[in-house]
Design an enzyme around this catalytic site. Structure first.
Site, mmCIF file in Angstrom:
data_model
loop_
_atom_site.group_PDB
_atom_site.id
_atom_site.type_symbol
_atom_site.label_atom_id
_atom_site.label_comp_id
_atom_site.label_asym_id
_atom_site.label_seq_id
_atom_site.Cartn_x
_atom_site.Cartn_y
_atom_site.Cartn_z
ATOM 1 N N LEU A 46 -1.942 42.363 1.616
ATOM 2 C CA LEU A 46 -1.863 40.982 2.083
ATOM 3 C C LEU A 46 -1.358 40.950 3.519
ATOM 4 O O LEU A 46 -1.287 41.984 4.183
ATOM 5 C CB LEU A 46 -0.959 40.179 1.139
ATOM 6 C CG LEU A 46 -1.505 39.997 -0.286
ATOM 7 C CD1 LEU A 46 -0.414 39.515 -1.227
ATOM 8 C CD2 LEU A 46 -2.673 39.011 -0.281
ATOM 9 N N TYR A 88 6.738 40.478 2.372
ATOM 10 C CA TYR A 88 5.319 40.237 2.574
ATOM 11 C C TYR A 88 4.552 41.514 2.266
ATOM 12 O O TYR A 88 5.073 42.616 2.363
ATOM 13 C CB TYR A 88 4.988 39.688 3.960
ATOM 14 C CG TYR A 88 5.432 40.467 5.171
ATOM 15 C CD1 TYR A 88 4.840 41.672 5.527
ATOM 16 C CD2 TYR A 88 6.423 39.960 6.023
ATOM 17 C CE1 TYR A 88 5.224 42.365 6.662
ATOM 18 C CE2 TYR A 88 6.815 40.637 7.158
ATOM 19 C CZ TYR A 88 6.214 41.848 7.472
ATOM 20 O OH TYR A 88 6.596 42.528 8.597
ATOM 21 N N CYS A 89 3.300 41.350 1.829
ATOM 22 C CA CYS A 89 2.441 42.458 1.412
ATOM 23 C C CYS A 89 3.169 43.397 0.438
ATOM 24 O O CYS A 89 3.282 44.595 0.679
ATOM 25 C CB CYS A 89 1.945 43.236 2.632
ATOM 26 S SG CYS A 89 0.515 44.285 2.273
ATOM 27 N N PRO A 90 3.676 42.845 -0.682
ATOM 28 C CA PRO A 90 4.437 43.687 -1.615
ATOM 29 C C PRO A 90 3.549 44.689 -2.344
ATOM 30 O O PRO A 90 2.373 44.425 -2.594
ATOM 31 C CB PRO A 90 5.026 42.662 -2.595
ATOM 32 C CG PRO A 90 4.057 41.520 -2.572
ATOM 33 C CD PRO A 90 3.536 41.463 -1.162
ATOM 34 N N LYS A 102 13.277 46.029 2.699
ATOM 35 C CA LYS A 102 12.014 46.705 3.010
ATOM 36 C C LYS A 102 11.809 46.841 4.521
ATOM 37 O O LYS A 102 12.003 45.895 5.266
ATOM 38 C CB LYS A 102 10.856 45.904 2.399
ATOM 39 C CG LYS A 102 9.459 46.447 2.713
ATOM 40 C CD LYS A 102 8.415 45.636 1.970
ATOM 41 C CE LYS A 102 7.007 45.950 2.419
ATOM 42 N NZ LYS A 102 5.993 45.187 1.665
#
Length: 277
Positions: free
Chosen positions: A90, A145-147, A158
């Site tokens: 994502l 975001y973008c997990p 992260k």
């Protein structure tokens, strides 16, 4: 050290400066080109570094957001250029404090499973940051975001995400490493993009509920003096330890022809993805 990182020859293609103000689409075309070259044994295994300023790389699912055009206008108003990438995941924010690394390997001699590809990159990151290697963990950070299951974090914050691209028996394992700047500010930008792109609508796909405080950069987590440039130097030193030879090589003329083909394909695909619905 991961055995896939131990190669007789590594090709090193450093674009951490030269690509800075170019579109990330050029980087994805470069990795597609390297996938074919390495996959078909026309190039040694390759590690490439790349940096892009003020871009948001959207995933395939992001372009299906109900109000994505409005969301992209928010990004553009804040000085970020949105594009859609050709690998999974994502939305991800890129700027001059984010170092991207691609490891490109061939599957001709030995197949590389998805998990094995991720493990190669995790091993490289731990080698890059020995002062924090025992603290680096790989599991999904909810609220980032973008997990993904190979999010890299220290104490629950992260700092990196990994994706893969497979083409013509080549595998490109790609990571974004937040080295400098504020991880929370990047996360807030992506949070705002999703809020405007969703506007509270129910969707079949579950987009991440972003919590900026769960993201940080390595300069915030490990060492305030870390920079993109110093990490690129560390990477070069590691490659010389891992291989008998390190070839510092950009594309040759015949490789540039192949690159032009992949760039055209990536540009056309991106334009189609971003067409207003």
């Amino acid at each position: 050290m991961n055995r896939f990182l131990q190669q007789p020859i590594w090709r090193f293609y450093d674009q951490s400066i030269s690509m800075k103000y170019n579109s990330p689409l050029e980087s994805f075309a470069t990795d597609d080109t390297l996938c074919q070259l390495v996959g078909q044994l026309q190039s040694p295994p390759t590690i490439r570094t790349w940096v892009h300023d003020a871009a948001v790389v959207l995933g395939i699912q992001d372009h299906r957001l109900p109000y994505v055009q409005q969301g992209m206008k928010v990004l553009e108003a804040r000085g970020y250029h949105p594009i859609v990438r050709n690998s999974g995941g994502l939305a991800v924010a890129l700027d001059t404090g984010v170092l991207n690394i691609s490891i490109v390997l061939s599957e001709q001699a030995e197949a590389l499973s998805i998990d094995a590809g991720y493990d190669v990159m995790v091993a490289l990151v731990k080698a890059l940051f020995p002062e924090a290697a025992d603290k680096i963990e790989a599991y999904e950070i909810v609220g980032s975001y973008c997990p993904g299951s190979y999010d890299l974090s220290i104490q629950g914050k992260k700092f990196a995400g990994i994706s893969q691209r497979r083409l013509r028996q080549g595998v490109a394992v790609q990571i974004y490493l937040c080295i400098e700047g504020s991880g929370a500010k990047r996360a807030a930008l992506i949070r705002d993009f999703y809020e405007v792109s969703l506007q509270g609508e129910e969707t079949k796909f579950a987009y991440p509920q972003i919590v900026p405080s769960v993201m940080a950069s390595l300069s915030e987590l490990v060492d305030a003096s870390l920079t993109v440039d110093t990490v690129v130097i560390r990477l070069q030193q590691i490659l010389h330890d891992l291989a008998h030879e390190v070839h510092m090589e950009p594309f040759h003329d015949e490789e540039l022809t192949l690159y032009s083909f992949y760039l055209q394909r990536v540009l056309q695909r991106n334009a189609k993805m971003l067409e207003p619905k």
